[in-house]
Structure formats: C-alpha cells, structure tokens
Design an enzyme around this catalytic site. Structure first.
Site, PDB file in Angstrom:
ATOM      1  N   PHE A 138      -3.310   7.559 -30.884  1.00 31.58           N
ATOM      2  CA  PHE A 138      -3.768   6.414 -30.096  1.00 31.58           C
ATOM      3  C   PHE A 138      -4.442   5.418 -31.026  1.00 31.58           C
ATOM      4  O   PHE A 138      -5.364   5.773 -31.752  1.00 31.58           O
ATOM      5  CB  PHE A 138      -4.759   6.835 -28.998  1.00 31.58           C
ATOM      6  CG  PHE A 138      -5.175   5.675 -28.153  1.00 31.58           C
ATOM      7  CD1 PHE A 138      -4.374   5.224 -27.117  1.00 31.58           C
ATOM      8  CD2 PHE A 138      -6.358   4.984 -28.418  1.00 31.58           C
ATOM      9  CE1 PHE A 138      -4.746   4.128 -26.346  1.00 31.58           C
ATOM     10  CE2 PHE A 138      -6.731   3.885 -27.654  1.00 31.58           C
ATOM     11  CZ  PHE A 138      -5.918   3.460 -26.621  1.00 31.58           C
ATOM     12  N   ASP A 223      -7.398   5.831 -39.108  1.00 32.63           N
ATOM     13  CA  ASP A 223      -8.037   5.281 -37.924  1.00 32.63           C
ATOM     14  C   ASP A 223      -9.216   6.202 -37.598  1.00 32.63           C
ATOM     15  O   ASP A 223      -9.035   7.268 -37.004  1.00 32.63           O
ATOM     16  CB  ASP A 223      -7.023   5.226 -36.772  1.00 32.63           C
ATOM     17  CG  ASP A 223      -7.640   4.711 -35.474  1.00 32.63           C
ATOM     18  OD1 ASP A 223      -8.879   4.652 -35.382  1.00 32.63           O
ATOM     19  OD2 ASP A 223      -6.861   4.383 -34.560  1.00 32.63           O
ATOM     20  N   LYS A 252     -15.871   1.872 -31.911  1.00 31.75           N
ATOM     21  CA  LYS A 252     -16.663   2.707 -30.992  1.00 31.75           C
ATOM     22  C   LYS A 252     -18.160   2.800 -31.326  1.00 31.75           C
ATOM     23  O   LYS A 252     -18.921   1.979 -30.878  1.00 31.75           O
ATOM     24  CB  LYS A 252     -16.008   4.091 -30.861  1.00 31.75           C
ATOM     25  CG  LYS A 252     -14.670   3.996 -30.114  1.00 31.75           C
ATOM     26  CD  LYS A 252     -14.234   5.304 -29.476  1.00 31.75           C
ATOM     27  CE  LYS A 252     -13.204   5.077 -28.399  1.00 31.75           C
ATOM     28  NZ  LYS A 252     -11.821   5.035 -28.858  1.00 31.75           N
TER      29      LYS A 252
HETATM   30  C1  LIG Z   1     -10.671   4.071 -28.836  1.00 31.38           C
HETATM   31  C2  LIG Z   1      -9.729   4.094 -29.951  1.00 31.38           C
HETATM   32  C3  LIG Z   1      -9.040   2.937 -30.363  1.00 31.38           C
HETATM   33  C4  LIG Z   1      -9.117   1.631 -29.602  1.00 31.38           C
HETATM   34  O1  LIG Z   1     -10.393   1.086 -29.598  1.00 31.38           O
HETATM   35  P1  LIG Z   1     -10.714  -0.147 -28.610  1.00 31.38           P
HETATM   36  O2  LIG Z   1     -12.095  -0.543 -29.009  1.00 31.38           O
HETATM   37  O3  LIG Z   1     -10.620   0.366 -27.212  1.00 31.38           O
HETATM   38  O4  LIG Z   1      -9.710  -1.203 -28.893  1.00 31.38           O
HETATM   39  C5  LIG Z   1      -8.252   3.009 -31.483  1.00 31.38           C
HETATM   40  N1  LIG Z   1      -8.126   4.154 -32.173  1.00 31.38           N
HETATM   41  C6  LIG Z   1      -8.761   5.288 -31.812  1.00 31.38           C
HETATM   42  C7  LIG Z   1      -8.593   6.516 -32.634  1.00 31.38           C
HETATM   43  C8  LIG Z   1      -9.571   5.303 -30.680  1.00 31.38           C
HETATM   44  O5  LIG Z   1     -10.176   6.427 -30.307  1.00 31.38           O
END
Ligand SMILES: *Cc1c(COP(=O)(O)O)cnc(C)c1O
Length: 396
Positions: A138, A223, A252
């Site tokens: 994700f 990420d 986050k």
């Molecule tokens: C939450 C998340 C995102 C997206 O972050 P947003 O601030 O909602 O755009 C991207 N990568 C990972 C691994 C995430 O957990």
C-alpha cells in the site's frame, strides 16, 4: 452540536468514502481517548499509526502553540527555520543527506517515484523508468501511488492506472531478480507491509534487495510511512536490517499528529531535483515542521523506542498465548508495536466488540487484527486488551 446531530451531519454532508464507527472522539491524552459521551477508550490504533508519542504529547502541543502564535505559513520561497531544523534532525539520524517535505504519505511516495524516474532519466536517458513494486503493498491513493499499490481492490473504477509499475510477490528475491530488465530503474517496498496485513519479509529480503540494486544500478526505495518514527522499535525499520535505502518516505507519525510527509535521499540521488523540478505549497510549513521537530526530538531521546521494543515483545508473547487457545487464530506476527493477528474469520466483529469494551483496534486485509498503539503503551494496558480479546473470542 449533540452527538446524534453530529452523526447525522457526517452522514448527510460528507463524502461517503469512510465507514465510520458510531463514536465521536473528542479528547485524547497519552494512550487514552474519550468520546462525546464521556466514555474512555484505550487506543491501540493511534489514528492508524500516527500518534506514536501518544495523544497530545505536551512537547508537541507546546511547539504547535508557540509556532501558531508566531508564524503559520509563508511558502518555500523563503527560508523556514523549523523546516531546516527538521531536515538536519532527520538527516543526522538516517542514511540520508537531504529531505523534501510534503503533507502526506501518498505525496511523499509521489515525490520518491518522481525522483527515482528523474535520476534514472538524467543518468541513463529515456525509457528506463519501470519501478518494481510488491503484491499486497500500500503506497497511497493518488493515481501514481495507487498504481504502485499491489492490491487490486483499490483500483476498481480508476483505470487507466499509470504505466511503469510491475507487481511481484512480497518477500521473493528470486522473482525480483528475474523481473529486472533494462527498463527497470528502482524497487519500491515497505520494510513491513502495513495495510497488507502486517506482513514481515524473510530476514534476508531487504539486504538481498540492497545487493540486487547495487549490482544492477537500481535505486532502492523504502516506504516507511507506517514503519517509520519508532513504530518497529528503531527510529526507522530499515535500521534493524542493515540495508539502507537510496530513498525513504515518511509521513503518519512524523509530526506527532499534524499532517506531514517527507522524502529523504542521499546527496547524489537528491541532486536529480533542481529548483522547479518538484514542489509543494504547504510542504514543510512552519506549523507542521515545528510539530515534527518536537516529535522527532522526543523520539531521539530513546525512551519511547525502548518501551516500544519491551512492550512490543511482551504484547507479541501474550497474543501468542491467546492464539494457543483459539484455533481460528492463524498467526501472530509483528515487530516493536506494529503487530498483526491473522484470523481464519473476518475481523470486523472483533473490532466492534473490542470498541464496546473500551479498546480501539482495527482490522486490515479483512482478517488481520492490527495493533499499533502509541509507543507509551504499558504492559498493564496490553494485559487489559488481551483480556478483552479473550472475552470477545469466547463469545464470537
Ligand atoms: C498510510 C500509508 C500511506 C499513505 O499515506 P497517506 O498519508 O494516507 O497518503 C503510504 N504508504 C504506507 C506504507 C502507509 O501505511
């Protein structure tokens, strides 16, 4: 506005993109939150891995108060003291040499994707732009990050997706090696998949990706939007694997609850960006940066990371024990305070039952109960949650 009215206005005036629990949270402190009826909850979700320092950490609150009274926003056409300070803190505590700031995880990943492609373009010319990404991953909801995301349920109705992403099984080095072609420029991976169900790759996976990237001249992108900022027991998850990336994204928990994203890279790679190649109006604005400086400083003191490791292993052991008693619990896994419990049955009803008992958790990938409490959580609070889970499992 009373609670009933709030629910009605939410349902009536907001886009129907969320399925909200019938609860309005109005106040938080540490690992506790309270709803509009005065009911107290122990928070094992942290606003989805955002409130790593706990709700309303006094140092973050004070930094925001101070900055709000001084300067909220000016644009990146000028120097911004808290932003420069934040850059220094992140660079000095990571593999990176420079930081770019934005407002969310998706934007941080957009920046990473753009930088990887541009670096490859400047070095190797056109046509070398493919990024290998993982099934179950994700990366966000913008068109590029959605295209990178490896879960087809998020794609429905949004075609055409962006070309240039190739999805491969998570944790499988041989599959990656076989997929690398002259068009490949980078590999993008979460060190531990979060939304995909708290999936941990084999221990040699990240080091293996690092070796492959070095050998083939590819960029390695992590990420760490969810795994970063102490969540797994080190400031960044990659530290435990001794395999640093070329580019890393954060968001986050970065600014202690204020929206913020960051994309970090080494000197040479970040050099592919020049004035005008990328930008964000709000990115690194004084308010978010001041909050992030305070949040990072708290994490750098180390006590929260230590508590995360200690309570994390205790939590995992308690859940393991619970697993032994209930055959429908398939697996318990996690690192630090990023823990998943995979069930053979849908987890939604468990989430509701826990909330009624005063615990906020959530369920991801349909059947994985996810626990990402603030890093201030205690063993006693873990005991109480585990007891609530036990009761819930007995009934359901
Ligand atoms: C939450 C998340 C995102 C997206 O972050 P947003 O601030 O909602 O755009 C991207 N990568 C990972 C691994 C995430 O957990």
């Amino acid at each position: 506005m009373n609670t009933e009215e709030l629910f009605q206005w939410s349902e009536r005036y907001l886009a129907p993109t969320y399925k909200r629990a019938p609860v309005a949270l109005v106040r938080g402190e540490g690992a506790r939150v309270w709803d509009s009826e005065g009911k107290e909850y122990c928070d094992f979700l942290s606003g989805i891995a955002v409130n790593n320092l706990g709700h309303c950490h006094p140092e973050v609150v004070e930094a925001i108060r101070r900055q709000a009274g001084q300067l909220l926003h000016v644009s990146n056409l000028y120097h911004i003291e808290p932003q420069a300070h934040l850059g220094k803190l992140l660079v000095e505590s990571s593999f990176a040499d420079r930081a770019f700031f934005c407002n969310s995880g998706a934007e941080a990943n957009e920046a990473a994707i753009k930088l990887a492609r541009r670096y490859s373009y400047l070095r190797h010319g056109e046509g070398r732009s493919e990024i290998l990404v993982m099934e179950g991953s994700f990366h966000g909801r913008t068109m590029a990050t959605l295209s990178a995301t490896g879960q087809s349920k998020f794609w429905e109705g949004y075609a055409p997706l962006l070309p240039g992403f190739r999805h491969l099984p998570f944790g499988d080095l041989a599959a990656i090696e076989a997929a690398i072609s002259p068009q490949t420029c980078a590999i993008l991976v979460e060190p531990i998949q979060g939304e995909g169900g708290v999936k941990i790759p084999p221990p040699d996976y990240l080091p293996g990706l690092r070796r492959l990237c070095d050998r083939q001249g590819l960029l390695l992108l992590y990420d760490e939007v969810q795994t970063g900022m102490g969540r797994t027991g080190t400031l960044f998850a990659y530290e435990a694997f001794q395999a640093p990336p070329d580019i890393m994204t954060l968001a986050k928990a970065l600014a202690g609850g204020v929206p913020m994203g960051a994309m970090l890279a080494g000197e040479e790679v970040m050099g592919a960006f020049t004035p005008g190649s990328h930008a964000s109006t709000f990115g690194g604005n004084p308010l978010a940066s001041a909050a992030a400086v305070a949040a990072v400083q708290v994490l750098l003191r180390g006590e929260l990371l230590e508590n995360c490791r200690k309570v994390g292993s205790y939590f995992l052991a308690q859940l393991e024990e619970l697993k032994g008693q209930y055959p429908f619990v398939k697996e318990v896994r996690g690192k630090g305070l990023m823990i998943g419990m995979e069930l053979e049955v849908p987890g939604g009803p468990m989430v509701d039952a826990c909330r009624e008992r005063g615990f906020l958790i959530n369920c991801t990938a349909d059947r994985v109960l996810r626990f990402v409490p603030p890093l201030v959580i205690t063993e006693r609070e873990v005991d109480r949650l585990v007891a609530a889970l036990d009761e819930t499992f007995k009934i359901l």
